[in-house]
Design an enzyme around this catalytic site. Structure first.
Site, PDB file in Angstrom:
ATOM      1  N   ASP A  42      10.859   3.701  -1.776  1.00 46.03           N
ATOM      2  CA  ASP A  42      11.232   4.789  -2.674  1.00 46.03           C
ATOM      3  C   ASP A  42      11.495   4.273  -4.087  1.00 46.03           C
ATOM      4  O   ASP A  42      11.986   3.163  -4.261  1.00 46.03           O
ATOM      5  CB  ASP A  42      12.487   5.481  -2.129  1.00 46.03           C
ATOM      6  CG  ASP A  42      12.767   6.808  -2.806  1.00 46.03           C
ATOM      7  OD1 ASP A  42      11.828   7.411  -3.361  1.00 46.03           O
ATOM      8  OD2 ASP A  42      13.927   7.243  -2.786  1.00 46.03           O
TER       9      ASP A  42
ATOM     10  N   ASN B 218       5.411  15.085   1.865  1.00 48.05           N
ATOM     11  CA  ASN B 218       4.795  14.777   0.569  1.00 48.05           C
ATOM     12  C   ASN B 218       3.611  15.677   0.240  1.00 48.05           C
ATOM     13  O   ASN B 218       3.188  15.757  -0.928  1.00 48.05           O
ATOM     14  CB  ASN B 218       4.342  13.313   0.513  1.00 48.05           C
ATOM     15  CG  ASN B 218       5.477  12.334   0.350  1.00 48.05           C
ATOM     16  OD1 ASN B 218       5.378  11.175   0.743  1.00 48.05           O
ATOM     17  ND2 ASN B 218       6.597  12.779  -0.218  1.00 48.05           N
TER      18      ASN B 218
END
Length: 249
Positions: free
Chosen positions: A19, A67
């Protein structure tokens, strides 16, 4: 830096939520998507380090089932980078004798990307120095639901009775059922959540969170985490005394 014989307690399976790519790009005033490109480049030294110290499996979260909700332009870029990553990793896998695997719902991916993934898996299937697993279009809840469907189908056809369903039977159908459970789960980027990643497989994983954005994450930082991991007592529901007794016997 650690070597393969430096620590007594070492994870067999490390999972990483990579991330912070977008925030890295903004902090460094990079062009749109450049943070993701930097993140792609950060993977290689981490893979090499894991192989060097004897980690059996490294699973990285490249693209989650959630996503798909991102802007279409960003999704397209990520799909392109995934294809590039596979192309770049293949000769590295061959050089270091690492098996490349993918987990996730492939039905949502393009035919070309699916074919590229299958080809990379076939070409590296015989390597045994380490396994690198890339999670694409993956979600832990999807994974568990998909496994439950397999058991439901067996119940429907009379192959399995409802009362025969156990966690072991369900666990046999989740992704990576043939790999060791996740021992160590790392999230970069300063967030403190699992984001639907390997929920079943990480039931007893040691969790590590770092403020470091993924493009800045290094083998040196992972080395420090492994040293901390080796000092943690993993009880798996037992008492400290029971674990100590088992260790000394």
């Amino acid at each position: 830096m650690l070597t393969e014989t430096d620590i007594d307690l070492k994870p067999r399976h490390i999972a990483i939520i990579m991330d912070g790519n977008n925030r890295y790009g903004k902090q460094h005033e990079l062009g749109k998507g450049e943070g993701h490109i930097k993140g792609k480049d950060a993977l290689d030294p981490v893979v090499e380090y894991c192989r060097e110290v004897g980690i059996e499996v490294l699973t990285v979260f490249a693209f989650s089932s959630e996503n798909w909700q991102r802007p279409p332009s960003e999704v397209a870029l990520l799909m392109h980078l995934l294809s590039v990553t596979i192309s770049e990793q293949l000769p590295r896998m061959q050089k270091y004798q690492i098996q490349l695997r993918f987990i996730g719902d492939r039905s949502q991916l393009s035919d070309d990307l699916q074919a590229q993934m299958a080809d990379a898996e076939a070409q590296t299937a015989h390597y045994d120095a380490m396994r690198l697993v890339i999670a694409i279009s993956y979600g832990g809840q999807w994974d568990i639901a998909h496994a439950a469907k397999q058991l439901a189908a067996q119940v429907q056809t009379g192959q399995l009775a409802v009362e025969e369903i156990t966690k072991e039977k369900l666990g046999a159908y989740v992704q990576l059922a043939d790999e060791p459970a996740v021992d160590m789960l790392i999230r970069t980027g300063g967030e403190y959540r699992l984001s639907n990643f390997l929920l079943w497989q990480s039931a007893y994983a040691e969790l590590f969170f770092t403020q470091t954005l993924w493009p800045n994450f290094s083998a040196e930082e992972l080395d420090g985490m492994l040293k901390e991991f080796s000092q943690r007592q993993r009880r798996f529901g037992k008492t400290s005394e029971q674990v100590a007794s088992t260790t000394t016997n």
